[in-house]
Each structure stands twice: as structure tokens, then as C-alpha cells.
Write a protein that holds these residues in place. Structure first.
Motif, short mmCIF file in Angstrom:
data_model
loop_
_atom_site.label_atom_id
_atom_site.label_comp_id
_atom_site.label_asym_id
_atom_site.label_seq_id
_atom_site.Cartn_x
_atom_site.Cartn_y
_atom_site.Cartn_z
N LEU A 142 0.82 -1.22 0.00
CA LEU A 142 0.00 0.00 0.00
C LEU A 142 0.85 1.27 0.00
O LEU A 142 1.96 1.29 0.54
CB LEU A 142 -0.91 0.01 1.22
CG LEU A 142 -1.76 -1.25 1.48
CD1 LEU A 142 -2.59 -1.06 2.74
CD2 LEU A 142 -2.64 -1.56 0.29
N SER A 143 0.32 2.31 -0.60
CA SER A 143 0.94 3.63 -0.53
C SER A 143 -0.16 4.68 -0.53
O SER A 143 -1.14 4.55 -1.28
CB SER A 143 1.91 3.85 -1.70
OG SER A 143 1.23 3.80 -2.93
N ILE A 144 -0.02 5.69 0.31
CA ILE A 144 -1.03 6.75 0.40
C ILE A 144 -0.35 8.05 -0.01
O ILE A 144 0.59 8.51 0.65
CB ILE A 144 -1.60 6.84 1.84
CG1 ILE A 144 -2.14 5.48 2.28
CG2 ILE A 144 -2.69 7.89 1.91
CD1 ILE A 144 -2.59 5.41 3.73
N ALA A 145 -0.83 8.62 -1.12
CA ALA A 145 -0.16 9.78 -1.71
C ALA A 145 -0.67 11.09 -1.12
O ALA A 145 -1.87 11.30 -0.96
CB ALA A 145 -0.36 9.78 -3.22
N TYR A 148 3.30 16.33 -1.04
CA TYR A 148 4.76 16.30 -1.11
C TYR A 148 5.35 14.92 -0.82
O TYR A 148 6.47 14.64 -1.22
CB TYR A 148 5.37 17.29 -0.10
CG TYR A 148 4.84 18.70 -0.25
CD1 TYR A 148 5.03 19.41 -1.43
CD2 TYR A 148 4.15 19.33 0.78
CE1 TYR A 148 4.55 20.70 -1.59
CE2 TYR A 148 3.66 20.61 0.64
CZ TYR A 148 3.86 21.30 -0.54
OH TYR A 148 3.36 22.57 -0.69
N LEU A 149 4.57 14.09 -0.12
CA LEU A 149 5.08 12.79 0.33
C LEU A 149 4.12 11.67 -0.03
O LEU A 149 2.92 11.89 -0.18
CB LEU A 149 5.29 12.80 1.85
CG LEU A 149 6.12 13.96 2.45
CD1 LEU A 149 6.04 13.92 3.97
CD2 LEU A 149 7.56 13.88 1.99
N VAL A 150 4.67 10.48 -0.14
CA VAL A 150 3.85 9.27 -0.27
C VAL A 150 4.21 8.38 0.92
O VAL A 150 5.39 8.07 1.14
CB VAL A 150 4.14 8.52 -1.59
CG1 VAL A 150 3.32 7.23 -1.65
CG2 VAL A 150 3.84 9.41 -2.80
N MET A 151 3.20 7.98 1.70
CA MET A 151 3.44 7.18 2.90
C MET A 151 3.23 5.70 2.62
O MET A 151 2.24 5.31 2.00
CB MET A 151 2.50 7.65 4.02
CG MET A 151 2.83 7.10 5.37
SD MET A 151 1.78 7.83 6.65
CE MET A 151 0.23 7.00 6.34
N VAL A 152 4.19 4.88 3.06
CA VAL A 152 4.13 3.44 2.82
C VAL A 152 4.08 2.71 4.17
O VAL A 152 5.08 2.64 4.88
CB VAL A 152 5.37 2.96 2.02
CG1 VAL A 152 5.26 1.47 1.70
CG2 VAL A 152 5.54 3.78 0.74
N PRO A 153 2.91 2.19 4.56
CA PRO A 153 2.79 1.48 5.85
C PRO A 153 3.65 0.22 5.88
O PRO A 153 3.94 -0.37 4.83
CB PRO A 153 1.31 1.14 5.94
CG PRO A 153 0.62 2.01 4.93
CD PRO A 153 1.63 2.27 3.85
N PHE A 154 4.05 -0.19 7.07
CA PHE A 154 4.83 -1.41 7.33
C PHE A 154 6.23 -1.36 6.69
O PHE A 154 6.74 -2.35 6.19
CB PHE A 154 4.08 -2.66 6.85
CG PHE A 154 2.67 -2.74 7.36
CD1 PHE A 154 2.42 -3.07 8.68
CD2 PHE A 154 1.59 -2.45 6.54
CE1 PHE A 154 1.13 -3.13 9.17
CE2 PHE A 154 0.30 -2.50 7.02
CZ PHE A 154 0.06 -2.83 8.35
N SER A 155 6.81 -0.17 6.68
CA SER A 155 8.16 0.00 6.12
C SER A 155 8.86 1.09 6.93
O SER A 155 8.21 1.85 7.63
CB SER A 155 8.06 0.41 4.64
OG SER A 155 9.31 0.82 4.15
#
Length: 515
Positions: A142-145, A148-155
Motif C-alpha cells: 500500500l501507498s497513500i499519496a 509532497y510525500l507518499v506514505m508506505v505502511p509497514f516500512s
């Protein structure tokens, strides 16, 4: 460079046209019935893993199951499955991953049967909308855009966009993001983050964490399949991805949409709120900004360029083929090699625009006009790469082959934009021809050529179908009056009943055909 976004609303869809210096470069349609937009996250159930494909089919509520390959599971799959199980049963109500015990990453060369099973709950994200006969393509990484940033859970990884070239800026951004990043979340720093301060990045990250928490709350006893995080509407996602200081206007013809877009612009760029304008006029918004004309002349098999040059665009099941033609372009001051080089540069710019405009994907083969000089071929390749720099779709361009062909691969995540440009001939029982607006452009181009040559001294008579003749001569100023004001030469219009709808001839005053 000025950019404008024109938004047209109807009862069933919203159309978005992106203009760069008045020229149409992107066209998008958001339909009310589109339940599978790129970026949406769903809670779904695995239908069955298929060992031979090393993939699984997942029920996401579409008529065909979505395809999930092992390589799209993400290395942190085991941690995510454990998290889903605890949240959906109500055992975990703290959605921060700060104290969540992570599992070991899955083997990147492993088998699908080793990690997931039938009827298992899974969080998946749409990475490719349903196209043709295929269901949506999904990923469980998963990635939530954000802006300015894209957040990647479990990383815990922090990476920076490759389009940021300065090493100092990359290091600065990495350092800032590492100082504000919560544990358990990875971050990808987007190109638009260049030069931004830590407060702006922190605010963007907080918004993404709020989205994550809101999504997790929906997981408790959620039906399968169901959407738990909805990507921004198309207008906001376009603005999120491409909005910058070069935007000079956002024009919207619907009050509700206008309020939504203005609020979003106020959030991401408060100083630019004034460029969002509500359009109120009896003239349709796409007509007012010249978009309808550009749609008619830009789509279809033939795409015209300046001075007679044109592209032929063919579509097959496996690939797209684009043929570059110089047409009747002539330049006595230059040799054949220089003319070919000039047309090819013009074509490269138009091809870059056409790929974005039609959202063409897969393999594209371009047959440029043959050039003998290696220096010209290198310059053409560099020019095409430069023209495609602003294309947001992932793409790769190979250097020209010895046959003069350039191959391009371009990612396609949505169905290609396909617009009908032909129109029915009145009273012809369904026979269709090229749109008349394209014909008028051709007549203008041919007339301009004639009026610069010796034919202008012997009078010019335009023989044409009565329908088109009436259009050219009606009103004031009529199209013929505009020709006179521009060229200081009166063109006589002669209606011909025997002519086909789009047939025309230029003759001199003696009745001899000159074009």
C-alpha cells in the motif's frame, strides 16, 4: 509557461482539460459509475491462489476477479496480514505502528501458496483500472499519496524522487523526513517537495496519518469486498500531482465542484486561491476555451501539425504505430535532410502531446522520416526525451534503430481516451465523415498557401458543398470577411450541389483548378 485546468460537469461525468499555453495536453473523464479508481484501497477476500502463475485472484466486487502477482504482495505482507486480523476483530485499536511487532519479510523468490490462502482477508490497492476484458490490477504493497510525500505502511525506508537531481537537496529532504517520520511507516519524497520547509512536509505527513487512521477504523467488521480509502476525486488528484506556480487559472462550470476545488487549492496553495473561478456563460465552457475544436482536430487516425506535416496513428491489439509524414511541406532554402530533421523535431513534440492526451500505453513504435546524419538522430532522440519529461506516466524511450524507428513503452493505468471525431452526413442514412471543423482548418491552411504564391494574382474561387458554403459566408464578420481582412484578397465562394460533403476545389477566375 501558463497552465489552466478547465472542468466541465454533466449529469453523468466530469471532464477535465489541461491546457499549456492554450494547447490541450491532457484530457480526463471521471464517470459516476467508476468504482475502481487508481489509488483506492479495498478490504477484499482472496478467491484462490494459482501456483502456475504465482499469483492469486481476488474478489474486489468487479465482474472479473482482480489479479495479484506474488511480486505485488510487498515484502511486509506477513505484518500486514497480522495487523488486519487484529484490527478487524477489534483486538487492536491503536493504529500507530510504533509498538506493533513486525513479522519477517516474505521471501522475494517464494511461492504464492506459502504466504496466502483462499478466503483470506487482504488490503489491496488499485494500481490499474479495468481495461478491455481484464479486471483491475491490484497490489497489497500500500501507498497513500499526499502533496509532497507518499506514505508506505509497514516500512521504514525513506527514498527520494529520481527527478530531484541535486544531491544536496536529496540529502536535506531525507534528513528532514527522517526527523519527522513515525516508526513503522516508510516515506517516498515527491518531486514537488523540492525547496519545501519541514513545517510543510510535517503537515502533509499528518494529513496522511489521519487518512491511515480513518481507513483503519473502517476495517472493524467491514464487509468483504468494500472500499476503505477513496482516492481524491480526479480534479483534486490532478492538482495534487501537477499543481505549481505556473498555473494561471482553474475554471469550473459547476458550483459544487467549484467549492470543492477552491477548498483544496486553499489547502495546498493558499496564495493561489484567486485563480479558481466559477464559469457562468451561455457559451459552453469547452467551446469558450477552444477545447472542442482541439478535441476534433487532435483525436482520430490523423493528427495534423503545422505547414502540412501530419501523423498517422494506428492501433493494434499488441501495440500502437505512429507514422510521421511531411505532407506537401516544402522549403526550397533547405535540403531534404534538413527538412526531414525539422519535421521530425516537430513530430516529436506532437507525439509527446498525443501520448499524454490520449493516455496511450503499452508499446508505441514511431516511424520517423529517414535521416542520414547520426548527429540529427541523436538530437531527435534527446528532443523527444526532453518533450516527455513532464509526462507523469512511467515511460522508457529506446534510441533510434538502424531503420529509423523509435520504440517507447508507456505505463497505462486507465483505459485509453478514445473520442469519436467523425460526424454523420445529414440525410445520408448513417454515412459518416471527418468533422467539418477539421475541413475548415484544411481550407484555411490551403488558402494561406495559395495566397502566398502566384495564384493570388489570377483570382481565387472556392468550389464547395452548399452546406459549407453557407457556413463560410454567413454572419458578420463571416469567415470569408476574415480572410479578406487578413490577406487583403477577396475569395469568391461557388456552391456545388454535385460535390460530396467535404469535397472542395480552389479554381482561378478562368475555371482552372489550382488546388
Amino acid at each position: 509557461m501558463n497552465k489552466e485546468l478547465i472542468v466541465r460537469s454533466s449529469s453523468t461525468a466530469v471532464d477535465f482539460a489541461l491546457l499549456k499555453d492554450g494547447k490541450l495536453i491532457e484530457l480526463h473523464k471521471e464517470e459516476d459509475n467508476n468504482n475502481f479508481s487508481v489509488g483506492d484501497i479495498l478490504i477484499a477476500k482472496v478467491r484462490k491462489p494459482v501456483t502456475g502463475l504465482n499469483a492469486a485472484f481476488v474478489n474486489v466486487g468487479y465482474e472479473k476477479d482482480a489479479f495479484l502477482h506474488y511480486h505485488d504482495l510487498g515484502p511486509q505482507l506477513s505484518s500486514m496480514l497480522k495487523f488486519i486480523k487484529r484490527v478487524s476483530t477489534g483486538k487492536l485499536r491503536n493504529y500507530s505502528l510504533k509498538d506493533f511487532p513486525f513479522e519477517k519479510d516474505i521471501d522475494k523468490h517464494g511461492s504464492i501458496n506459502d504466504v496466502i490462502r483462499a478466503n483470506q482477508s487482504l488490503l489491496v490497492q488499485i494500481v490499474k483500472e479495468p481495461i478491455s476484458t481484464k479486471g483491475p490490477r491490484i497490489s497489497s504493497e500500500l501507498s497513500i499519496a499526499g502533496r509532497y510525500l507518499v506514505m508506505v505502511p509497514f516500512s521504514d525506508r525513506v527514498s527520494v524522487s529520481q527527478k530531484i537531481e541535486s544531491k544536496e537537496e536529496k540529502d536535506r529532504l531525507k534528513r528532514l523526513v527522517k526527523s519527522i517520520k513515525p516508526k513503522g511507516f516508510g516515506v517516498i519524497i515527491r518531486t514537488v517537495a523540492q525547496g519545501k520547509k519541514v513545517a510543510e512536509l510535517d503537515k502533509d505527513l499528518e494529513n496522511l496519518l489521519d487518512k491511515w487512521s480513518a481507513m483503519c477504523k473502517k476495517l472493524y467488521k467491514a464487509p468483504h469486498p468494500s472500499k476503505v480509502l477513496i482516492e481524491l476525486n480526479r480534479a483534486s488528484s490532478i492538482l495534487r500531482d501537477i499543481f505549481n506556480d505556473s498555473f494561471t487559472g482553474i475554471h469550473v462550470d459547476d458550483e459544487t465542484l467549484y467549492d470543492q476545488i477552491r477548498d483544496y487549492v486553499l489547502e495546498i496553495a493558499p496564495k493561489k486561491e484567486s485563480i479558481v473561478k466559477l464559469y457562468n456563460s451561455s457559451v459552453p465552457i469547452f467551446e469558450k476555451f477552444g477545447i472542442e475544436r482541439q478535441i476534433k482536430t487532435s483525436f482520430g487516425r490523423t493528427a495534423s501539425m503545422s505547414k502540412g506535416a501530419y501523423l498517422i496513428i494506428e492501433h493494434t491489439e499488441a501495440l500502437h504505430v505512429i507514422d510521421v509524414n511531411s505532407g506537401n511541406r516544402s522549403n526550397k532554402a533547405k535540403n531534404q535532410e534538413d527538412t526531414a530533421f525539422e519535421v521530425n523535431l516537430l513530430a516529436a513534440s506532437e507525439i509527446a502531446r498525443q501520448l499524454q492526451l490520449r493516455d496511450m500505453g503499452g508499446i508505441i513504435v514511431v516511424d520517423f522520416i529517414d535521416m542520414g546524419k547520426a548527429d540529427h538522430r541523436r538530437k531527435l532522440f534527446d528532443h523527444l526525451r526532453n518533450e516527455m519529461k513532464e509526462d507523469r506516466a512511467k515511460h522508457k524511450i529506446l534510441p533510434p534503430s538502424k531503420f529509423g524507428l523509435i520504440q517507447i513503452t508507456r505505463q497505462r493505468v486507465r483505459p485509453e481516451m478514445n473520442i469519436k471525431t467523425t460526424e454523420e452526413i445529414p440525410g445520408s442514412n448513417g454515412q459518416e465523415v471527418e468533422a467539418p471543423i477539421v475541413l475548415l482548418d484544411k481550407i484555411n491552411a490551403d488558402l494561406e498557401k495559395l495566397l502566398k504564391g502566384p495564384a493570388k494574382d489570377n483570382g481565387i474561387v472556392l468550389n464547395i458543398h452548399p452546406f459549407i458554403a453557407a457556413y463560410i459566408t454567413k454572419g458578420f464578420p463571416s469567415m470569408r470577411s476574415k480572410w479578406f481582412l487578413e490577406h487583403k484578397k477577396w475569395v469568391k465562394i461557388q456552391p456545388r450541389d454535385a460535390y460530396n460533403y467535404l469535397e472542395y476545389r480552389f479554381k482561378n477566375k478562368d475555371g482552372k483548378t489550382i488546388y
